[in-house]
Write a protein that holds these residues in place. Structure first.
Motif, PDB file in Angstrom:
ATOM      1  N   ALA A  19     -13.005   3.816  29.143  1.00 35.97           N
ATOM      2  CA  ALA A  19     -13.651   2.740  28.382  1.00 35.97           C
ATOM      3  C   ALA A  19     -15.029   2.434  28.953  1.00 35.97           C
ATOM      4  CB  ALA A  19     -12.773   1.497  28.394  1.00 35.97           C
ATOM      5  N   ARG A  20     -15.119   2.336  30.264  1.00 30.62           N
ATOM      6  CA  ARG A  20     -16.399   2.015  30.910  1.00 30.62           C
ATOM      7  C   ARG A  20     -17.456   3.080  30.622  1.00 30.62           C
ATOM      8  NH1 ARG A  20     -13.777   0.144  36.667  1.00 30.62           N
ATOM      9  NH2 ARG A  20     -13.736  -2.104  36.263  1.00 30.62           N
ATOM     10  N   LYS A  21     -17.073   4.337  30.792  1.00 31.67           N
ATOM     11  CA  LYS A  21     -18.052   5.408  30.617  1.00 31.67           C
ATOM     12  C   LYS A  21     -18.461   5.552  29.155  1.00 31.67           C
ATOM     13  CE  LYS A  21     -20.479   8.545  32.720  1.00 31.67           C
ATOM     14  NZ  LYS A  21     -21.481   8.141  33.740  1.00 31.67           N
ATOM     15  N   TYR A  28     -18.540   3.192  26.915  1.00 27.58           N
ATOM     16  CA  TYR A  28     -19.438   2.062  26.646  1.00 27.58           C
ATOM     17  C   TYR A  28     -20.848   2.385  27.143  1.00 27.58           C
ATOM     18  CZ  TYR A  28     -21.681  -2.478  27.349  1.00 27.58           C
ATOM     19  OH  TYR A  28     -22.585  -3.523  27.359  1.00 27.58           O
ATOM     20  N   GLU A  29     -20.928   2.915  28.342  1.00 25.78           N
ATOM     21  CA  GLU A  29     -22.237   3.234  28.926  1.00 25.78           C
ATOM     22  C   GLU A  29     -22.971   4.285  28.106  1.00 25.78           C
ATOM     23  OE1 GLU A  29     -23.719   5.814  32.746  1.00 25.78           O
ATOM     24  OE2 GLU A  29     -21.999   4.481  33.042  1.00 25.78           O
ATOM     25  N   GLU A  30     -22.240   5.301  27.631  1.00 21.97           N
ATOM     26  CA  GLU A  30     -22.866   6.447  26.967  1.00 21.97           C
ATOM     27  C   GLU A  30     -23.141   6.240  25.486  1.00 21.97           C
ATOM     28  OE1 GLU A  30     -21.002  10.036  29.746  1.00 21.97           O
ATOM     29  OE2 GLU A  30     -20.001   9.470  27.870  1.00 21.97           O
ATOM     30  N   THR A  31     -22.288   5.493  24.795  1.00 22.12           N
ATOM     31  CA  THR A  31     -22.408   5.443  23.332  1.00 22.12           C
ATOM     32  C   THR A  31     -22.541   4.037  22.750  1.00 22.12           C
ATOM     33  OG1 THR A  31     -19.998   5.445  23.022  1.00 22.12           O
ATOM     34  CG2 THR A  31     -21.108   7.591  23.089  1.00 22.12           C
ATOM     35  N   VAL A  32     -22.578   3.012  23.587  1.00 15.86           N
ATOM     36  CA  VAL A  32     -22.734   1.653  23.055  1.00 15.86           C
ATOM     37  C   VAL A  32     -24.028   1.027  23.571  1.00 15.86           C
ATOM     38  CG1 VAL A  32     -21.739  -0.658  22.877  1.00 15.86           C
ATOM     39  CG2 VAL A  32     -20.256   1.344  22.777  1.00 15.86           C
ATOM     40  N   TYR A  75     -12.370  12.511  15.204  1.00 16.22           N
ATOM     41  CA  TYR A  75     -12.977  13.320  14.133  1.00 16.22           C
ATOM     42  C   TYR A  75     -12.622  14.800  14.266  1.00 16.22           C
ATOM     43  CZ  TYR A  75     -15.697   9.671  11.904  1.00 16.22           C
ATOM     44  OH  TYR A  75     -16.071   8.569  11.190  1.00 16.22           O
ATOM     45  N   GLY A  76     -11.319  15.050  14.361  1.00 20.03           N
ATOM     46  CA  GLY A  76     -10.874  16.429  14.431  1.00 20.03           C
ATOM     47  C   GLY A  76     -11.371  17.134  15.671  1.00 20.03           C
ATOM     48  N   ASN A  77     -11.300  16.439  16.810  1.00 13.87           N
ATOM     49  CA  ASN A  77     -11.695  16.993  18.111  1.00 13.87           C
ATOM     50  C   ASN A  77     -13.212  17.143  18.259  1.00 13.87           C
ATOM     51  OD1 ASN A  77      -8.939  17.186  18.632  1.00 13.87           O
ATOM     52  ND2 ASN A  77      -8.846  19.307  17.907  1.00 13.87           N
ATOM     53  N   SER A  78     -13.975  16.347  17.532  1.00 19.75           N
ATOM     54  CA  SER A  78     -15.430  16.355  17.674  1.00 19.75           C
ATOM     55  C   SER A  78     -15.800  15.388  18.791  1.00 19.75           C
ATOM     56  CB  SER A  78     -16.098  15.935  16.359  1.00 19.75           C
ATOM     57  OG  SER A  78     -17.499  15.876  16.506  1.00 19.75           O
ATOM     58  N   TYR A  79     -15.619  15.819  20.030  1.00 18.65           N
ATOM     59  CA  TYR A  79     -15.721  14.923  21.171  1.00 18.65           C
ATOM     60  C   TYR A  79     -17.175  14.688  21.587  1.00 18.65           C
ATOM     61  CZ  TYR A  79     -10.833  16.368  21.582  1.00 18.65           C
ATOM     62  OH  TYR A  79      -9.516  16.643  21.326  1.00 18.65           O
ATOM     63  N   TRP A  80     -17.445  13.457  22.003  1.00 18.45           N
ATOM     64  CA  TRP A  80     -18.745  13.088  22.562  1.00 18.45           C
ATOM     65  C   TRP A  80     -18.506  12.461  23.927  1.00 18.45           C
ATOM     66  CZ3 TRP A  80     -23.508  11.349  19.576  1.00 18.45           C
ATOM     67  CH2 TRP A  80     -23.624  12.030  18.352  1.00 18.45           C
ATOM     68  N   THR A  94     -18.467  11.966  28.304  1.00 17.78           N
ATOM     69  CA  THR A  94     -17.718  12.446  29.457  1.00 17.78           C
ATOM     70  C   THR A  94     -16.223  12.523  29.196  1.00 17.78           C
ATOM     71  OG1 THR A  94     -19.401  11.499  30.922  1.00 17.78           O
ATOM     72  CG2 THR A  94     -17.247  12.022  31.898  1.00 17.78           C
ATOM     73  N   TYR A  95     -15.677  11.504  28.541  1.00 18.09           N
ATOM     74  CA  TYR A  95     -14.233  11.443  28.308  1.00 18.09           C
ATOM     75  C   TYR A  95     -13.833  11.859  26.897  1.00 18.09           C
ATOM     76  CZ  TYR A  95     -13.473   9.116  32.785  1.00 18.09           C
ATOM     77  OH  TYR A  95     -13.396   8.825  34.126  1.00 18.09           O
ATOM     78  N   GLY A  96     -14.799  12.163  26.046  1.00 19.34           N
ATOM     79  CA  GLY A  96     -14.490  12.656  24.714  1.00 19.34           C
ATOM     80  C   GLY A  96     -14.180  11.598  23.669  1.00 19.34           C
TER      81      GLY A  96
END
Length: 456
Positions: free
Chosen positions: A269-271, A273-277, A228-233, A235-237
Motif C-alpha cells: 500500500a505504501r509503495k 501510494y508513493e508511485e501512483t498517487v 486489468y488482466g495482469n497489466s501490472y504497474w 514495484t508491487y504490481g
C-alpha cells in the motif's frame, strides 16, 4: 385542549391530535410547532423524523383554521377520523414512511408531557373529536428483531459462490463471468474484498471461516487483485493508469493489514501510494490536485482526490511517529485543501465532479460525496479541528436531502455507477460509529442512522 386567553380551542385540539401523529413517528412537526410555540422548544426531541423532501403548506396566520392549514391538517384530518390516532395513510402517500424507532418514540411521549406542562393555560379533555384519547405507548409495535449477522453471513456466502474465483481470490465482473468482462474489473475488486474483510472482522476467533477468508486475502494479493488482466504497474504490481483504481486497491490493502497484521499488505500500500498517487499531484491551471489518470494531466477529479486524501490518512494512522507519518498527514491536508477549495461548495455541501483546464465540470455523485465526507472525517479524528467535521456534515446532509427521491438515494446508473451509493454508505457508517463526532455536530449521527435504516 382549550386556551382561556384567545379561544384558539379548535387549533390546539388539532395540534394535539397531530402531535400524537408525531409520537407515532408519522410526521415531523418541529418546524411548525417551534414557530407556534417558542416556549416548548427545549421540550421537543432532537430526534424527530425528517420529512424526507415533503414540505407542509406555508404557515399562514394566527387564527385556528389558518394554523390548521399551516400544519397540513386539511390533508390529515380525514385520515384521523378513519383510523386510530396517529395513523395517516394519505400522508404516507405524499411523503416517505419514516423510520420506526421505539426509543425515539418514547422520547416523543416525554416531549408531549413536557408540552402540556409548559402550556400551563391549557386543560386536557378525555375525548377528542368524539374519540377516546389513546395512549400512544399502547400503539407501539414490538422491536424489529432480526439476526443481521446471519443475514450478512448468507450474503457473504452468495458473493463467494457466484462472484469469486476461489482459486485466485479475485472476483468476476458478473455472475460466474457470463459476459467475459472480468479483465477490466479492477477497482470493484477492492470493494468486493472489503466485504470479506468485514466478514473476517465479524467472525469470532476459532471459527474456521477466518482462516478461509484470510486465505482469500492472500490469493487476492498474490494475483494483484486481477489488475486489468495482469497489466501490472509499480514495484508491487498494484499500480494502474487510473489513479482512483489504484487508490481503492491501496485502501483495501491497508484494511487487509489492519485485519490480519500481514506486513506485506501495508508495504504494498505504501509503495503503490508513493508511485501512483502522490506522484500524480501537479501544479497547473487547476491550482494543484491529483490527476484522474496517468494520461489526463489537466483533469483533476473528485474521484482521484477524495480517495487520495483517504489513502494518506489511513497510511498516517498505520505508521509510527516520525517524518514519514508527518508527511502522510501533510499530503492529506494538501489534497483535501485543494478539493475543498475548488470542487466542494461550502454553502450547499455538494462536490462537483472535476476541474479540467481551470473549469469546474459535473454535478454531485454519491461516490464523491462519500469520499469527501470520509476524508474530512479522518482529518477531524487526527487533528480535532471541527472545521473538517463541519465540511463532512454538510456533504452528508446534501446527499441525504438533495440526492434523493422520496427519501431514497437516486439511481445513478448501471455498471461502475451502480457501486457509487455503496461508497457513500460505507463512509457514512464510519461517521455514525464515531462517538467523537457528537462534539462537533450533535445531530449528524442520528440523521445518518435514520437515513440509512430508511434506505435499507
Amino acid at each position: 385542549l382549550h386556551v382561556r386567553d384567545g379561544g384558539e380551542e379548535a387549533f390546539l385540539r388539532q395540534a394535539f391530535h397531530f402531535f400524537l401523529g408525531e409520537v407515532h413517528g408519522k410526521a415531523d412537526l418541529r418546524p411548525q410547532m417551534l414557530h407556534a410555540f417558542p416556549q416548548i422548544a427545549d421540550a421537543l426531541p432532537e430526534h424527530a423524523v425528517e420529512f424526507g423532501g415533503c414540505k407542509p403548506r406555508a404557515f399562514l396566520g394566527r387564527r385556528g383554521d389558518h394554523f390548521g392549514d399551516g400544519f397540513g391538517l386539511r390533508q390529515i384530518h380525514p385520515a384521523v377520523e378513519e383510523g386510530a390516532a396517529g395513523e395517516f395513510p394519505p400522508l404516507r402517500k405524499a411523503c416517505p414512511p419514516p423510520v420506526k424507532n421505539d426509543r425515539l418514540m418514547k422520547k416523543y411521549i416525554l416531549a408531549l408531557t413536557a408540552t402540556a406542562t409548559l402550556l400551563g393555560a391549557c386543560e386536557v379533555d378525555d375525548k377528542y373529536y368524539g374519540k377516546e384519547v389513546v395512549d400512544p405507548a399502547e400503539k407501539l409495535e414490538p422491536a424489529y428483531g432480526e439476526d443481521w449477522t446471519a443475514h450478512a453471513d448468507k450474503i457473504d456466502e452468495k458473493l463467494i459462490e457466484n462472484f469469486m474465483n476461489t482459486d485466485r481470490g479475485t472476483f468476476w465482473y458478473t455472475d460466474q463471468d457470463r459476459t467475459n468482462e472480468s479483465t477490466y474489473c479492477y477497482w470493484p475488486q477492492a470493494h468486493a474484498m472489503d466485504v470479506l474483510i468485514d466478514a473476517y472482522l465479524r467472525i469470532p476467533e476459532g471459527d474456521a471461516r477466518r482462516d478461509t477468508y484470510a486465505g482469500y486475502m492472500s490469493k487476492w494479493y498474490e494475483n494483484k487483485g486481477n489488475n486489468y488482466g495482469n497489466s501490472y504497474w509499480g514495484t508491487y504490481g498494484f499500480g494502474n493508469a487510473y489513479t482512483d483504481d489504484s487508490e481503492w486497491i491501496i485502501l483495501t490493502l491497508i484494511r487487509m493489514y489492519e485485519a490480519t497484521g500481514v506486513q506485506k499488505y501495508l508495504a504494498a500500500a505504501r509503495k503503490t501510494y508513493e508511485e501512483t498517487v502522490i506522484a500524480r499531484w501537479t501544479e497547473d491551471e487547476n491550482g494543484g490536485g491529483i490527476r484522474w489518470s496517468f494520461d489526463a494531466e489537466n483533469s483533476k477529479n473528485a474521484c482521484s482526490n477524495g480517495p487520495g486524501a483517504l489513502c494518506a490518512m489511513r497510511l498516517w494512522a498505520n505508521s509510527p511517529k516520525g517524518a514519514e507519518r508527518d508527511q502522510y498527514l501533510a499530503d492529506a491536508k494538501k489534497i483535501y485543501n485543494w478539493l475543498s477549495s475548488t470542487l466542494y461548495n461550502p454553502l450547499t455541501g455538494a462536490v462537483s465532479d472535476n476541474m479540467k483546464n481551470g473549469v469546474i465540470n459535473g454535478g454531485a455523485l454519491t461516490y464523491n460525496q462519500g469520499t469527501f465526507m470520509g476524508a474530512a472525517h479522518e482529518l477531524y479524528k487526527a487533528t480535532g479541528d471541527a472545521k473538517y467535521m463541519t465540511d463532512a456534515a454538510r456533504a452528508a446532509r446534501y446527499t441525504m436531502k438533495s440526492m434523493v427521491t422520496n427519501g431514497v438515494l437516486n439511481n445513478e446508473g448501471s455498471g461502475d455507477n451502480a457501486l457509487f451509493k455503496g461508497i457513500f454508505v460505507r463512509y457514512a457508517m464510519n461517521v455514525w460509529k464515531d462517538a467523537s463526532v457528537d462534539k462537533a455536530d450533535a445531530g449528524l449521527r442520528r440523521e445518518i442512522e435514520e437515513f440509512l435504516i430508511y434506505n435499507g
